[in-house]
Design a protein around this motif. Structure first.
Motif, PDB file in Angstrom:
ATOM      1  N   ALA A   1       0.822  -1.209   0.000  1.00 16.84           N
ATOM      2  CA  ALA A   1       0.000   0.000   0.000  1.00 16.84           C
ATOM      3  C   ALA A   1       0.856   1.259   0.000  1.00 16.84           C
ATOM      4  O   ALA A   1       0.558   2.231  -0.705  1.00 16.84           O
ATOM      5  CB  ALA A   1      -0.931  -0.015   1.215  1.00 16.84           C
TER       6      ALA A   1
ATOM      7  N   LEU B   1       0.604   4.237  -2.669  1.00 15.75           N
ATOM      8  CA  LEU B   1      -0.145   5.422  -2.263  1.00 15.75           C
ATOM      9  C   LEU B   1       0.676   6.535  -1.628  1.00 15.75           C
ATOM     10  O   LEU B   1       0.318   7.710  -1.735  1.00 15.75           O
ATOM     11  CB  LEU B   1      -1.225   5.009  -1.242  1.00 15.75           C
TER      12      LEU B   1
ATOM     13  N   TYR C   1      -1.069  11.119  -0.014  1.00 15.17           N
ATOM     14  CA  TYR C   1      -1.756  10.421   1.077  1.00 15.17           C
ATOM     15  C   TYR C   1      -1.014  10.655   2.392  1.00 15.17           C
ATOM     16  O   TYR C   1       0.187  10.428   2.483  1.00 15.17           O
ATOM     17  CB  TYR C   1      -1.837   8.915   0.804  1.00 15.17           C
TER      18      TYR C   1
ATOM     19  N   THR D   1      -4.148   0.121  13.401  1.00 13.36           N
ATOM     20  CA  THR D   1      -4.678   0.601  12.124  1.00 13.36           C
ATOM     21  C   THR D   1      -3.678   1.561  11.502  1.00 13.36           C
ATOM     22  O   THR D   1      -3.158   2.454  12.176  1.00 13.36           O
ATOM     23  CB  THR D   1      -6.018   1.334  12.308  1.00 13.36           C
TER      24      THR D   1
ATOM     25  N   MET E   1      -3.594   4.286   8.515  1.00 16.37           N
ATOM     26  CA  MET E   1      -4.505   5.064   7.682  1.00 16.37           C
ATOM     27  C   MET E   1      -3.726   5.783   6.585  1.00 16.37           C
ATOM     28  O   MET E   1      -2.717   6.438   6.870  1.00 16.37           O
ATOM     29  CB  MET E   1      -5.235   6.077   8.559  1.00 16.37           C
TER      30      MET E   1
ATOM     31  N   GLU F   1     -10.857  10.376  -0.139  1.00 18.46           N
ATOM     32  CA  GLU F   1     -10.902   8.964   0.235  1.00 18.46           C
ATOM     33  C   GLU F   1      -9.902   8.652   1.356  1.00 18.46           C
ATOM     34  O   GLU F   1      -8.960   9.417   1.618  1.00 18.46           O
ATOM     35  CB  GLU F   1     -10.624   8.054  -0.961  1.00 18.46           C
ATOM     36  N   ARG F   2     -10.148   7.541   2.013  1.00 20.76           N
ATOM     37  CA  ARG F   2      -9.286   7.089   3.097  1.00 20.76           C
ATOM     38  C   ARG F   2      -9.214   5.567   3.041  1.00 20.76           C
ATOM     39  O   ARG F   2     -10.237   4.884   2.951  1.00 20.76           O
ATOM     40  CB  ARG F   2      -9.833   7.536   4.447  1.00 20.76           C
ATOM     41  N   ILE F   3      -8.016   5.035   3.075  1.00 22.73           N
ATOM     42  CA  ILE F   3      -7.807   3.592   3.100  1.00 22.73           C
ATOM     43  C   ILE F   3      -7.235   3.229   4.459  1.00 22.73           C
ATOM     44  O   ILE F   3      -6.265   3.851   4.932  1.00 22.73           O
ATOM     45  CB  ILE F   3      -6.842   3.156   1.981  1.00 22.73           C
ATOM     46  N   GLU F   4      -7.834   2.231   5.111  1.00 24.72           N
ATOM     47  CA  GLU F   4      -7.369   1.796   6.423  1.00 24.72           C
ATOM     48  C   GLU F   4      -7.070   0.301   6.389  1.00 24.72           C
ATOM     49  O   GLU F   4      -7.889  -0.496   5.924  1.00 24.72           O
ATOM     50  CB  GLU F   4      -8.418   2.093   7.498  1.00 24.72           C
ATOM     51  N   ILE F   5      -5.897  -0.052   6.866  1.00 27.15           N
ATOM     52  CA  ILE F   5      -5.515  -1.458   7.009  1.00 27.15           C
ATOM     53  C   ILE F   5      -5.417  -1.735   8.501  1.00 27.15           C
ATOM     54  O   ILE F   5      -4.629  -1.101   9.208  1.00 27.15           O
ATOM     55  CB  ILE F   5      -4.189  -1.750   6.297  1.00 27.15           C
TER      56      ILE F   5
END
Length: 267
Positions: free
Chosen positions: A139, A143, A148, A218, A220, A226-230
């Protein structure tokens, strides 16, 4: 069968490790160690772990069980861990280290044993967490340099003594390395008062300590729109314990060196 000894066998993680060894067909519990002078010395390790008698008495030193085990599992404290690492190097033993909170000098001391003892050192032994680290690297490469913002949020129980967690720091290190950044330079561990706008290259950390939270992490990746969280959430210490036992069986057949869970899992 890999003969495993556990340091801190009367503690929360130690008791869980006893259970994990008993559930593993490839390992056998060879010993458990409590603090020197502890009133629990001599107690049956199985009874300490709530399993009933196993016929293994808790010792108050590694010297007392030196001939009984092949691999030591240590989830204690930095100075204790380093002393146990030296013992293993001197006596031809292997070691799995899940201790967190080591500072840079202590990490350098640990690295000094890499050519003397086979060791697995990881801030988190969970299979899921180590898979998460691999996902974070992917990621970050996709990103991180495209506008980001990156934040690491972690939560643990009220008894945890180090902050941020070793797992959170490892996540930050993986992301920073993937982006060609230095976490010492770009990691932000505190925001108080008029701290100004966010630097685009910051990797921020936020910590929660509350109740009996086993471990939640987490990362972020957030940008406009947009927001991507793993996220990885652990609901039981058993996930760490099973990973540690798996690492112990793996390192029992390895030559001297410092290994991580990625090596154990073939990642």
């Amino acid at each position: 069968m890999t003969r495993i000894a556990i340091v801190g066998v009367a503690g929360r993680m130690g008791r869980t490790l006893v259970n994990a060894v008993q559930q593993d067909d490839g390992a056998t519990l060879a010993g458990g160690v409590v603090e020197p002078g502890s009133s629990l010395a001599g107690a049956d390790v199985g009874e300490l772990a709530g399993l009933g008698r196993l016929g293994v008495a808790a010792a108050d030193s590694l010297e007392a069980i030196v001939d009984e085990f092949d691999v030591l599992i240590d989830f204690t404290a930095p100075r204790v861990t380093l002393a146990n690492l030296a013992f293993c190097a001197d006596h031809g033993k292997r070691i799995v280290i899940g201790t967190t909170g080591l500072d840079s000098d202590q990490l350098a001391e640990l690295d000094g044993y890499a050519d003397k003892v086979p060791m697995v050192f990881a801030p988190n032994m969970s299979v899921g967490v180590n898979l998460t680290l691999s996902l974070l690297e992917t990621a970050a490469r996709a990103l991180g340099d495209e506008g980001y913002d990156i934040e690491v949020i972690e939560a643990h129980h009220r008894h945890k003594v180090d902050s941020p967690s070793g797992t959170a720091l490892k996540m930050g290190e993986v992301v920073a390395e993937a982006l060609g950044r230095n976490l010492d330079e770009h990691g932000v561990f505190e925001r108080v008062g008029q701290c100004g706008p966010r630097d685009p290259k910051e990797i921020g950390f936020a910590t929660v300590r509350a109740g009996d939270i086993v471990g939640e992490h987490t990362v972020m990746f957030a940008t406009e729109g947009e927001r991507i969280e793993i996220t990885h959430k652990a609901s039981s210490r058993m996930t760490f314990a099973k990973g540690a036992v798996r690492a112990a069986r793996w390192v029992a057949e390895r030559s001297n060196g410092r290994y991580g869970m990625a090596d154990v899992l073939g990642l």
